[in-house]
Design an enzyme around this catalytic site. Sequence first.
Site, mmCIF file in Angstrom:
data_model
loop_
_atom_site.group_PDB
_atom_site.id
_atom_site.type_symbol
_atom_site.label_atom_id
_atom_site.label_comp_id
_atom_site.label_asym_id
_atom_site.label_seq_id
_atom_site.Cartn_x
_atom_site.Cartn_y
_atom_site.Cartn_z
ATOM 1 N N MET A 83 -3.963 3.749 -3.082
ATOM 2 C CA MET A 83 -5.693 4.113 -2.954
ATOM 3 C C MET A 83 -5.904 5.499 -2.750
ATOM 4 S SD MET A 83 -5.908 1.818 0.479
ATOM 5 C CE MET A 83 -4.538 1.095 0.589
ATOM 6 N N VAL B 108 7.240 8.204 3.201
ATOM 7 C CA VAL B 108 8.510 7.645 3.693
ATOM 8 C C VAL B 108 8.448 6.120 4.010
ATOM 9 C CG1 VAL B 108 8.903 8.528 5.744
ATOM 10 C CG2 VAL B 108 11.002 7.826 4.279
ATOM 11 N N GLY C 255 2.491 7.314 -0.832
ATOM 12 C CA GLY C 255 3.506 8.431 -1.227
ATOM 13 C C GLY C 255 4.190 9.006 0.171
ATOM 14 N N GLY D 134 3.333 0.284 5.514
ATOM 15 C CA GLY D 134 4.067 1.001 6.267
ATOM 16 C C GLY D 134 4.008 1.317 7.612
ATOM 17 N N CYS E 266 -10.692 2.856 9.303
ATOM 18 C CA CYS E 266 -10.232 2.839 7.982
ATOM 19 C C CYS E 266 -9.302 1.632 7.991
ATOM 20 C CB CYS E 266 -9.533 4.159 7.851
ATOM 21 S SG CYS E 266 -8.586 4.163 5.920
ATOM 22 N N CYS F 85 -7.532 11.704 7.590
ATOM 23 C CA CYS F 85 -6.979 11.970 6.202
ATOM 24 C C CYS F 85 -8.101 12.582 5.408
ATOM 25 C CB CYS F 85 -6.915 10.356 5.700
ATOM 26 S SG CYS F 85 -8.365 9.322 5.769
ATOM 27 N N GLY G 48 0.787 -1.130 -0.028
ATOM 28 C CA GLY G 48 -0.029 0.098 0.037
ATOM 29 C C GLY G 48 0.861 1.156 -0.160
#
Length: 380
Positions: A50, A29, A27, A139, A115, A211, A24
């Site tokens: 996503m 690090v 974008g 991550g 989520c 988010c 997943g």
Amino acid sequence: MAIEIAPFTPNDPRPANEITVIVGMSGGVDSSVSALLLKQQGYKVEGLFMKNWDEDDGTEYCTAMTDLMDAAAVCQKLDIHLHTANFARQYWDNVFEYFLEEYKACRTPNPDILCNREIKFKVFLEYAKKLGADYIATGHYTRTSQHEGCTQLRKGLDPNKDQSYFLHAVGEQEFAQTLFPIGDIEKPQVRAIAEERGLVTHNKKDSTGICFIGERRFKDFLETYLPAQPGVIVDENGVEIGKHQGLMYHTIGQRQGLGIGGVPGRPEAPWYVAEKRLQTNQLVVVQGSNHPLLFSNELTTGAMHWINPRLAPTLSEPFRCTAKTRYRQPEQWCTLTANGDGVIAVFDEPQRAVTPGQSAVFYQGDICLGGAVIETTRKH
């Protein structure tokens, strides 16, 4: 930077080059380095970006496009294919509507937990399987381990970044199909690895907040979906000292944004939210961060989610463990007893600003047992 990491699939007899992992890619690090480490161990790695929010908002659109471009740049650098998927409908139906209903009820939900359960470890996992994935990877700073045939969730190695609190509502079947490549690494090392490998995300700021709200003021965002319901602010004795625009804009323990400033005849000490009275639409505030009304000894929860039901305590007698009632809180010792399909947690020490709608998450050592939504609190 040389780093020794054990194989991510020790219980899978296949060699890494026969195992497909879809990461997943946010974008950021953390997912970038997760993909890198999997690639270094020889897995067949692909990425998936996503999009979970589709409302027409210029700022949010720009942020999402930047994240997508960063994810694409990292995947190009690592020579892995990047898929994109839009899960906005599922997010709205299974996360955002719950978020709004909880705020209507003047509770303070944690949509990130929902989520993870409904989108990242359900919709994304199912989608990745259709693309041919044997495993997904994220991550998150957390780990898994095997015990008596069960996949257990463990805290991440970095105590400042451990994210097990946010994953407590996910099931063991999902964890058995998920890899957490950076769970054994501390955040500064993750950034150093990214910088050494020339990943564009190496110095990218960590995302914070909910988010779909992004950098907007929370009150402004909520007003878009829920009408204001003005009422009065009262002290612990019921004396009116101000006005509020809606109980939903406030949370237990809040200090900022009350708009009451200095109150004639009262000390200069700051005011804190102690209670939200839904029936009378009153916001109760007290002075001083250690006021007794900010503390409780006991909480009750809704339906309890045990990550490993087969290993879960029966609660036929009181069960000792530690708990968190919010992210980054040091764990607190408590005693659990059964209460229908939920639990009652009685803490050894009074707890400050325990908030209905948030989650209580329970631990034994570094094992996350599970958790549930806080329903009520009580002061002994």
